[in-house]
Design an enzyme around this catalytic site. Sequence first.
Site, short mmCIF file in Angstrom:
data_model
loop_
_atom_site.label_atom_id
_atom_site.label_comp_id
_atom_site.label_asym_id
_atom_site.label_seq_id
_atom_site.Cartn_x
_atom_site.Cartn_y
_atom_site.Cartn_z
N CYS A 14 0.59 -0.86 -0.20
CA CYS A 14 0.54 -0.18 0.39
C CYS A 14 0.70 0.94 -0.03
O CYS A 14 0.38 2.30 -0.76
CB CYS A 14 -1.09 -0.26 0.99
SG CYS A 14 -0.17 -0.56 2.89
N HIS A 119 -1.77 0.47 7.14
CA HIS A 119 -2.34 1.01 5.29
C HIS A 119 -2.55 2.48 5.22
O HIS A 119 -2.50 3.27 6.09
CB HIS A 119 -3.98 0.77 5.47
CG HIS A 119 -4.50 0.46 4.26
ND1 HIS A 119 -4.02 -0.03 3.35
CD2 HIS A 119 -4.91 1.63 4.01
CE1 HIS A 119 -4.74 0.51 1.59
NE2 HIS A 119 -5.13 1.70 2.57
N ASN A 134 -7.12 5.63 -2.52
CA ASN A 134 -6.98 4.57 -1.93
C ASN A 134 -6.90 3.53 -3.04
O ASN A 134 -8.35 2.70 -3.80
CB ASN A 134 -7.99 4.66 -0.58
CG ASN A 134 -8.03 2.86 0.22
OD1 ASN A 134 -7.01 2.57 -0.28
ND2 ASN A 134 -9.20 3.65 1.45
#
EC number: 3.4.19.12
Length: 363
Positions: A14, A119, A134
């Site tokens: 991520c 994250h 995202n």
Amino acid sequence: MESIFHERQEGSLCAQHCLNNLLQGEYFSPVELSSIAQQLDEEERMRMAEGGVSSEEYRTFLQQPSVNMDDSGFFSIQVISNALKVWGLELILFNSPEYQRLGIDPINEKSFICNYKEHWFTVRKLGKQWFNLNSLLMGPELISDTYLALFLAQLQQEGYSIFVVKGDLPDCEADQLLQMIRVQQMQRPKLIGEETAQSRDQRLLRSDVDQAIEVNHPFDGTGMLDEDEENFQRALALSRQEIDMEDEEADLRRAIQLSMQGSRRSEFLDSLPQNVPQSPHTSQTDSLSSEELRRRRQAYFEKQQQQLQQQDRTLDLHDKPSLSSSTLETDPGGDMSEEDMLQAAMNMSLESVRNHLNTEEDK
């Protein structure tokens, strides 16, 4: 929104997706970020060695795993910060005392990097509109100006750390295009795996329904589930409906259907082994008392007999059915079995059809 660069989640990379979505291109790979993390680890090791390589603190440091990366693909805020320095960008903690001193409205910023546990994801302004980039989403999510402050406040309430990206971001096609136009989004993009989960839930729901049907209508091996069984069940229903019908045209149509379905039923029953029990559904007429059944059959047979007597003169002898009407009249349901009565009704229906056709020919 096809011009917006958006990397979707792969493994635990991520941090890589966050940086590339921020810069709007494939600027960083896991190898490059790992190199930055190793450089940070080495710098920290050298600082620890200044206190003596034989010290307990140094030996403990060497035994501990890296805090800047792990095998899953996670990278620390230090790695992200050092990666952005290459482009002249720096991170400031949102709503920190330093940021509050600047007195800047979030709407006037260009981008944010958000982190919760392990994250990372980017919120960036492209053209004149804000987008949630995202990597866990199927695509970019449009955020209105009025919703931006509420969105950031909600993230903070959920425990996210938010960093403001200061500096000039590299030019990108999406920013240039959205300077000239504004886009609309009718439906929020779903999370990765959300559609798969919904499909799985629908399959499970269908499975539960099928199981419920199976519980309510179990198959014990004695029922007949083929087309002949369905035809026979319809024949029984039609025979019960025919008794109460007063319209002669409706009687005639149902008699034809009943006769055709009854013949297939007889052929099917003859082909069954003797040791296979019949379906329990064939006893549906038991819901009526035997006296009521006898009375209705008597009325039905009398009505059919009257029609036969009126049309008997028009029939040839070779057209007479093998089962005479006098036989039915003498015993309309006395000692006859349920199957014999049904067969008699079918034969009577066929005889009525022939009579009607012959009458039409005479006319």
